[in-house]
Scaffold this active site. Structure first.
Site, PDB file in Angstrom:
ATOM      1  CB  SER A   8      27.373  29.453  32.352  1.00 48.80           C
ATOM      2  OG  SER A   8      26.062  29.233  31.862  1.00 48.80           O
ATOM      3  CG  HIS A  32      27.280  26.118  35.145  1.00 48.63           C
ATOM      4  ND1 HIS A  32      27.183  25.628  36.439  1.00 48.63           N
ATOM      5  CD2 HIS A  32      26.157  26.853  34.954  1.00 48.63           C
ATOM      6  CE1 HIS A  32      26.061  26.054  36.993  1.00 48.63           C
ATOM      7  NE2 HIS A  32      25.412  26.803  36.113  1.00 48.63           N
ATOM      8  CG  ASP A  34      22.916  27.502  33.528  1.00 49.57           C
ATOM      9  OD1 ASP A  34      22.905  27.255  34.743  1.00 49.57           O
ATOM     10  OD2 ASP A  34      23.732  28.279  32.990  1.00 49.57           O
ATOM     11  CG  MET A  36      17.209  27.344  32.704  1.00 51.72           C
ATOM     12  SD  MET A  36      17.216  29.105  32.359  1.00 51.72           S
ATOM     13  CE  MET A  36      18.894  29.530  32.833  1.00 51.72           C
ATOM     14  CG  HIS A  65      22.355  25.362  37.920  1.00 47.04           C
ATOM     15  ND1 HIS A  65      22.480  26.734  37.769  1.00 47.04           N
ATOM     16  CD2 HIS A  65      21.456  25.187  38.934  1.00 47.04           C
ATOM     17  CE1 HIS A  65      21.701  27.353  38.646  1.00 47.04           C
ATOM     18  NE2 HIS A  65      21.067  26.439  39.349  1.00 47.04           N
ATOM     19  CG  MET A  67      18.083  26.789  37.520  1.00 47.00           C
ATOM     20  SD  MET A  67      18.876  28.104  36.584  1.00 47.00           S
ATOM     21  CE  MET A  67      19.944  27.109  35.563  1.00 47.00           C
ATOM     22  CG  MET A 136      20.961  30.386  42.365  1.00 40.31           C
ATOM     23  SD  MET A 136      21.896  29.930  40.885  1.00 40.31           S
ATOM     24  CE  MET A 136      21.579  31.316  39.785  1.00 40.31           C
ATOM     25  N   GLY A 141      17.552  31.976  35.957  1.00 35.94           N
ATOM     26  CA  GLY A 141      16.727  32.040  34.757  1.00 35.94           C
ATOM     27  C   GLY A 141      17.410  32.657  33.552  1.00 35.94           C
ATOM     28  CG  PHE A 142      16.691  35.382  32.106  1.00 34.63           C
ATOM     29  CD1 PHE A 142      16.271  35.050  30.824  1.00 34.63           C
ATOM     30  CD2 PHE A 142      15.751  35.451  33.127  1.00 34.63           C
ATOM     31  CE1 PHE A 142      14.934  34.788  30.565  1.00 34.63           C
ATOM     32  CE2 PHE A 142      14.414  35.192  32.873  1.00 34.63           C
ATOM     33  CZ  PHE A 142      14.000  34.866  31.594  1.00 34.63           C
ATOM     34  N   GLY A 143      21.147  34.674  31.875  1.00 37.25           N
ATOM     35  CA  GLY A 143      22.532  35.128  31.976  1.00 37.25           C
ATOM     36  C   GLY A 143      22.572  36.644  31.911  1.00 37.25           C
ATOM     37  N   GLY A 144      23.729  37.193  32.237  1.00 33.63           N
ATOM     38  CA  GLY A 144      23.941  38.625  32.048  1.00 33.63           C
ATOM     39  C   GLY A 144      23.267  39.542  33.048  1.00 33.63           C
ATOM     40  CG  ASP A 174      25.193  30.115  38.317  1.00 31.57           C
ATOM     41  OD1 ASP A 174      25.542  30.932  37.451  1.00 31.57           O
ATOM     42  OD2 ASP A 174      24.415  29.164  38.092  1.00 31.57           O
ATOM     43  N   GLY A 175      26.040  33.639  38.805  1.00 33.08           N
ATOM     44  CA  GLY A 175      25.230  34.801  38.444  1.00 33.08           C
ATOM     45  C   GLY A 175      26.009  36.091  38.626  1.00 33.08           C
ATOM     46  N   GLY A 176      26.304  36.769  37.537  1.00 28.37           N
ATOM     47  CA  GLY A 176      26.991  38.056  37.614  1.00 28.37           C
ATOM     48  C   GLY A 176      28.439  37.956  38.061  1.00 28.37           C
ATOM     49  N   GLY A 196      29.174  33.054  32.848  1.00 27.45           N
ATOM     50  CA  GLY A 196      28.604  32.950  31.508  1.00 27.45           C
ATOM     51  C   GLY A 196      29.096  34.077  30.629  1.00 27.45           C
TER      52      GLY A 196
HETATM   53  C1  DX5 Z   1      21.401  31.762  35.532  1.00 23.54           C
HETATM   54  C2  DX5 Z   1      22.317  30.599  35.316  1.00 23.54           C
HETATM   55  C3  DX5 Z   1      23.748  30.977  35.204  1.00 23.54           C
HETATM   56  C4  DX5 Z   1      24.067  31.899  34.055  1.00 23.54           C
HETATM   57  C5  DX5 Z   1      25.069  32.870  34.596  1.00 23.54           C
HETATM   58  O1  DX5 Z   1      20.194  31.324  36.031  1.00 23.54           O
HETATM   59  O2  DX5 Z   1      22.212  29.662  36.370  1.00 23.54           O
HETATM   60  O3  DX5 Z   1      24.579  29.820  35.153  1.00 23.54           O
HETATM   61  O4  DX5 Z   1      24.603  31.285  32.932  1.00 23.54           O
HETATM   62  O5  DX5 Z   1      25.327  33.821  33.629  1.00 23.54           O
HETATM   63  P1  DX5 Z   1      26.185  35.115  33.936  1.00 23.54           P
HETATM   64  O6  DX5 Z   1      27.524  34.658  34.391  1.00 23.54           O
HETATM   65  O7  DX5 Z   1      26.218  35.810  32.626  1.00 23.54           O
HETATM   66  O8  DX5 Z   1      25.468  35.894  34.999  1.00 23.54           O
HETATM   67 ZN    ZN Z   2      23.754  28.046  36.430  1.00 21.49          ZN
END
Ligand code: DX5
Ligand code: ZN
Length: 219
Positions: A8, A32, A34, A36, A65, A67, A136, A141-144, A174-176, A196
């Site tokens: 991502s 990927h 994102d 938003m 993706h 959102m 999900m 909404g956010f990475g990390g 997707d996510g974590g 990501g």
């Molecule tokens: C979050 C995004 C993800 C994000 C994942 O809403 O859809 O694609 O980039 O980031 P990580 O892998 O850091 O959780």
């Molecule tokens: Zn995503």
């Protein structure tokens, strides 16, 4: 089920997107992206003009993706622009069948995403319209953010439903997703892994992709 890794770019340097994409070229299966809109999720990233520019600059297939609110209006534009996969959210789409069909008609794979609190069973009848189900594993909404283990039973359930109908729907998480969590996802039945921070948070993103793939394949 072949393992696919989709880094991502949310965790990449937005000022150097083409260079960041090049760091995983030939190693990642997808890139990927994102999108938003600060309405469907409380964050704002990029939209169609940036995706169009990116598509001209990268060789890896792009996995968008969305959102965003009103994906029924916007999704087909990403497919027309050349994204090979376009994913809309169940919680935002008002006419998912029409929109998924419009994405396919443009030659892209049609993705359908569920937030952690959205159950998969209600969408069993929709599976033939879907090429990839995105589950999900954080609130979007956010990475990390930390991986939500509570989604694992839904991954198993989704895999059962896909098998029951004899379909070839990919299951993306997707996510974590990281070295510590990817095996659990793969064991539960996921086959496409978005990462990501676990890719772009590393000094060597390509090596991070290889390591994630090895872990998922070994699970
Ligand atoms: C979050 C995004 C993800 C994000 C994942 O809403 O859809 O694609 O980039 O980031 P990580 O892998 O850091 O959780
Ligand atoms: Zn995503």
């Amino acid at each position: 089920m072949a393992v696919q890794i989709s880094p991502s770019i949310l965790s990449a340097d937005f000022a150097r997107l083409a260079d960041e994409a090049a760091r995983v070229a030939g190693v990642a299966d997808w890139l990927h992206v994102d999108v938003m809109d600060n309405h469907f999720v409380p964050n704002l990233t990029l939209g169609l003009p940036v995706v169009e520019a990116l598509l001209k600059a990268v060789s890896t297939p792009v996995d968008c993706h969305l959102m965003i609110e009103d994906p029924d209006r916007w999704a087909v534009g990403y497919a027309e622009a050349g994204a090979k996969s376009v994913t809309i959210h169940a919680e935002a789409a008002k006419a998912p069948v029409r929109t998924l069909r419009a994405i396919r008609k443009e030659g892209a794979r049609a993705g359908f995403a569920l937030n952690p609190a959205t159950a998969v069973d209600a969408y069993e009848d929709l599976l033939p319209e879907i090429d990839m189900l995105l589950l999900m594993t954080v609130e979007p909404g956010f990475g990390g953010q930390p991986f939500l283990d509570g989604v694992l039973p839904k991954i198993r359930r989704a895999r059962q439903l896909v098998s029951k109908h004899g379909l070839e729907v990919w299951i993306q998480v997707d996510g974590g997703v990281a070295d510590e969590t990817i095996e659990r996802c793969a064991e539960a039945g996921a086959d496409v892994f978005v990462a990501g921070n676990a890719v772009y948070g590393r000094d060597d993103p390509a090596e991070a992709v290889r390591a994630l793939r090895a872990l998922a394949e070994g699970a």
